[in-house]
Design a protein around this motif. Structure first.
Motif, PDB file in Angstrom:
ATOM      1  N   LEU A 153      41.322  48.985  44.333  1.00 49.39           N
ATOM      2  CA  LEU A 153      41.128  47.783  43.612  1.00 49.39           C
ATOM      3  C   LEU A 153      42.381  47.752  42.596  1.00 49.39           C
ATOM      4  O   LEU A 153      43.025  46.955  42.275  1.00 49.39           O
ATOM      5  CB  LEU A 153      39.904  47.507  42.959  1.00 49.39           C
ATOM      6  CG  LEU A 153      39.275  46.224  42.455  1.00 49.39           C
ATOM      7  CD1 LEU A 153      39.444  45.167  43.730  1.00 49.39           C
ATOM      8  CD2 LEU A 153      38.066  46.177  41.913  1.00 49.39           C
ATOM      9  N   ALA A 154      42.422  48.830  41.975  1.00 50.96           N
ATOM     10  CA  ALA A 154      43.308  49.191  40.623  1.00 50.96           C
ATOM     11  C   ALA A 154      44.687  49.252  41.474  1.00 50.96           C
ATOM     12  O   ALA A 154      45.560  48.596  40.909  1.00 50.96           O
ATOM     13  CB  ALA A 154      43.006  50.360  40.259  1.00 50.96           C
ATOM     14  N   LYS A 172      47.585  42.014  31.586  1.00 58.64           N
ATOM     15  CA  LYS A 172      47.245  41.735  33.097  1.00 58.64           C
ATOM     16  C   LYS A 172      47.624  43.009  34.104  1.00 58.64           C
ATOM     17  O   LYS A 172      48.721  43.759  33.900  1.00 58.64           O
ATOM     18  CB  LYS A 172      48.434  40.611  33.504  1.00 58.64           C
ATOM     19  CG  LYS A 172      47.948  39.776  34.286  1.00 58.64           C
ATOM     20  CD  LYS A 172      48.696  38.657  34.846  1.00 58.64           C
ATOM     21  CE  LYS A 172      48.070  37.631  35.850  1.00 58.64           C
ATOM     22  NZ  LYS A 172      47.650  36.306  35.061  1.00 58.64           N
ATOM     23  N   GLY A 173      46.960  43.439  35.012  1.00 58.65           N
ATOM     24  CA  GLY A 173      47.103  44.445  35.837  1.00 58.65           C
ATOM     25  C   GLY A 173      46.666  45.733  35.197  1.00 58.65           C
ATOM     26  O   GLY A 173      46.549  46.885  36.080  1.00 58.65           O
ATOM     27  N   GLU A 174      46.308  45.791  34.025  1.00 59.17           N
ATOM     28  CA  GLU A 174      45.968  46.991  33.449  1.00 59.17           C
ATOM     29  C   GLU A 174      44.537  47.594  33.648  1.00 59.17           C
ATOM     30  O   GLU A 174      43.854  46.912  33.853  1.00 59.17           O
ATOM     31  CB  GLU A 174      46.051  46.919  31.822  1.00 59.17           C
ATOM     32  CG  GLU A 174      46.333  48.133  30.984  1.00 59.17           C
ATOM     33  CD  GLU A 174      46.512  47.829  29.670  1.00 59.17           C
ATOM     34  OE1 GLU A 174      47.070  48.984  28.925  1.00 59.17           O
ATOM     35  OE2 GLU A 174      45.842  46.976  29.033  1.00 59.17           O
ATOM     36  N   ASN A 186      36.789  35.690  42.993  1.00 58.14           N
ATOM     37  CA  ASN A 186      38.385  35.679  42.877  1.00 58.14           C
ATOM     38  C   ASN A 186      38.750  35.881  41.251  1.00 58.14           C
ATOM     39  O   ASN A 186      39.385  34.882  40.650  1.00 58.14           O
ATOM     40  CB  ASN A 186      38.947  34.374  43.224  1.00 58.14           C
ATOM     41  CG  ASN A 186      40.464  34.975  43.927  1.00 58.14           C
ATOM     42  OD1 ASN A 186      40.805  35.869  43.830  1.00 58.14           O
ATOM     43  ND2 ASN A 186      41.186  33.681  44.060  1.00 58.14           N
ATOM     44  N   PRO A 187      38.012  36.737  40.568  1.00 52.69           N
ATOM     45  CA  PRO A 187      38.262  36.827  39.214  1.00 52.69           C
ATOM     46  C   PRO A 187      39.582  37.371  38.799  1.00 52.69           C
ATOM     47  O   PRO A 187      40.479  37.847  39.637  1.00 52.69           O
ATOM     48  CB  PRO A 187      37.224  37.930  38.697  1.00 52.69           C
ATOM     49  CG  PRO A 187      36.993  38.751  39.953  1.00 52.69           C
ATOM     50  CD  PRO A 187      37.133  38.002  41.112  1.00 52.69           C
ATOM     51  N   ASP A 188      39.956  36.946  37.466  1.00 48.87           N
ATOM     52  CA  ASP A 188      41.103  37.665  36.873  1.00 48.87           C
ATOM     53  C   ASP A 188      40.988  38.944  36.173  1.00 48.87           C
ATOM     54  O   ASP A 188      41.981  39.717  36.036  1.00 48.87           O
ATOM     55  CB  ASP A 188      41.522  36.644  35.825  1.00 48.87           C
ATOM     56  CG  ASP A 188      42.118  35.564  36.201  1.00 48.87           C
ATOM     57  OD1 ASP A 188      42.349  35.204  37.525  1.00 48.87           O
ATOM     58  OD2 ASP A 188      41.838  34.332  35.493  1.00 48.87           O
ATOM     59  N   VAL A 189      39.730  39.477  35.976  1.00 50.24           N
ATOM     60  CA  VAL A 189      39.423  40.579  35.475  1.00 50.24           C
ATOM     61  C   VAL A 189      37.958  41.243  35.767  1.00 50.24           C
ATOM     62  O   VAL A 189      37.247  40.415  36.301  1.00 50.24           O
ATOM     63  CB  VAL A 189      39.576  40.556  33.673  1.00 50.24           C
ATOM     64  CG1 VAL A 189      38.707  39.652  33.237  1.00 50.24           C
ATOM     65  CG2 VAL A 189      39.378  41.939  33.253  1.00 50.24           C
TER      66      VAL A 189
END
Lengths: 246, 229
Positions: A188-189, A32-34, A160-163
């Motif tokens: 975004l990152a 997540k968040g990578e 509203n995606p997770d990835v």
């Protein structure tokens, strides 16, 4: 083990087109968040890898877990998962018969059951963020390449995606428009979006990536933090590739 | 031709020609969308369905074969033969030929429209399809919201040609006792023993209809084009 931290897990992913085996067993995990940047020569399988993640290409072997669910299983409904996996294409693929606002609100209204007002409000906020709020009523053919790609990015974000998956998002752009799209991706990152990016932009990989994958002949040959990856490549194939592109 | 209220034949014939053409085209478009969707779905999805396994591939493959058979038969036999088979065999109990003609011309036209639509769907960039699917739309939503509107724009001139061809093809409806425009002209000619005026009038009416139709489609095309800018 499926920690809450892992958003995508790829196990021995294989893909053949007829007799041609493009992916020969890919294993990786995305947290997540990578921000993971995938690089490789053309024909190496990097785009196929990305397109397998949301099953635009049907894998011929292996498993892909998304949020802990095996999306390659017969029981899984890929359409639900795709709502949570945004994808940005090289050729933008905006819908030419809809204006920008409609491009961005059609899916949220139909699939997330948002009201038209809610969806439009959200779309305008997103357009504001990429500096295109004044073009909400324009049609795609009236926008420049860079503008189209920025719209394509926020169209995916509207779900509203997770990835977010990026398939060479700047490769079809005129050089002077590459920067504006990369800026959006950087912000975004910075906001913590999980991103998988196939690109030839080594500068972006160096600056933004948490991890860089090098795919060659259908396998991940090397993966590392950008610093190690670029400064201290281990395999001959990566050294050879970097010497050509840097 | 005017005397003895014989002009009423023409009005009756015009009405029937028009009704048969419109309803047949509507049937043709409905059949055409379904058949074209099945055929293109097979072309696009067969490969991945095969990989997935299960009965999906089998079902689609059978549907595709049925569609191909239908197109082969509907395009491979003369429409007037299909019309007579419909009237004298399939609907042998029908007194009124008009609905039968609508049915027969609709089935016939469906095959041509299906191929027009299929070509139209194929002409829409595959990226549009992928963008739709990647947002989470299923196959049919993607078709309906994204592909078919673009397909329609691409095929409109060809579809117009089909409409015009259909309008003129209905002139064989007289074979099953329908008073269409051509039959009306022929009836009047038979009563007055003069072919010149009735047949020429009929020809002029067809021509005017076709010109009006082409003009309307031109307006529609321009409006569709405007929506892209």
């Amino acid at each position: 083990m499926n920690t809450n931290n892992t958003i995508i897990k790829v196990e021995n992913l294989k893909k053949s087109f007829g007799k041609l085996e493009v992916l020969k067993g890919i294993n990786t995990e995305i947290k997540k968040g990578e921000v993971v940047v995938v690089i490789g020569a053309s024909g190496s399988g990097k785009s196929t890898f990305l397109r397998c993640l949301n099953r635009l290409e049907e894998p011929t072997g292996g498993k892909i877990y998304f949020n802990g669910e095996d999306i390659t299983s017969k029981k899984s409904n890929i359409n639900i998962h795709r709502q949570k996996m945004g994808m940005v294409f090289q050729q933008f693929n905006l819908f030419p018969h809809m204006n920008i606002l409609k491009n961005m609100t059609k899916a949220p209204i139909s699939l997330l059951n948002l009201s038209k007002e809610e969806a439009e409000k959200r779309a305008l906020e997103l357009l504001e963020r990429v500096g295109l709020a004044d073009r909400a009523n324009a049609y795609p053919s009236q926008l420049s390449g860079g503008q189209k790609q920025r719209v394509a990015i926020v169209r995916s974000l509207a779900m509203n995606p997770d990835v977010m998956l990026f398939d060479e998002p700047t490769s079809a752009l005129d050089p002077e428009m590459v920067g504006e799209v990369l800026e959006v991706m950087k912000s975004l990152a910075a906001d913590g979006m999980t991103m998988v990016v196939v690109t030839h932009e080594m500068g972006f990989a160096r600056e933004v990536a948490d991890r860089v994958l090098f795919i060659d002949e259908g396998v991940i040959v090397e993966e590392n933090s950008p610093n190690e990856f670029f400064e201290n490549p281990k395999s001959e194939r990566l050294k050879d590739f970097l010497s050509k592109v840097l | 031709m005017i005397g003895g209220e014989r002009y009423k034949f023409i009005i009756q014939g015009l009405k029937n020609t028009f009704l048969i053409t419109i309803v047949a085209l509507a049937i043709g478009v409905a059949i055409g969308i379904v058949v074209a969707a099945i055929r293109t779905s097979f072309d696009k999805n067969a490969e991945s369905l095969k990989i997935r396994g299960g009965i999906g591939y089998g079902i689609l493959s059978v549907l595709n074969s049925i569609c191909k058979l239908y197109i082969t038969i509907a395009r491979g036999t003369p429409v007037v033969v299909q019309l007579m088979i419909s009237y004298f065999i399939i609907f042998a109990a029908a007194d009124d030929g008009v609905p039968v003609a609508m049915f027969a011309f609709g089935i016939n036209s469906g095959a041509y429209v299906a191929e027009i639509f299929r070509a139209g769907i194929m002409s829409v960039d595959n990226g549009q399809f992928e963008a739709g699917r990647s947002l989470g739309f299923n196959y049919f939503q993607t078709m309906w919201y994204i592909i078919i509107p673009q397909m329609f724009k691409a095929v409109l001139p060809t579809l117009c040609n089909e409409f015009i061809a259909l309008l003129k093809e209905t002139s064989v409806a007289g074979y099953v006792g329908v008073t269409d425009l051509t039959k009306a002209g022929n009836t009047i000619a038979g009563r007055t023993f003069s072919y010149f005026i009735p047949l020429l009038s009929v020809a002029v009416i067809y021509l005017v209809l076709v010109i009006i139709l082409s003009w309307l489609v031109g307006i529609l095309e321009r409006r569709l084009r405007k929506s892209e800018h």
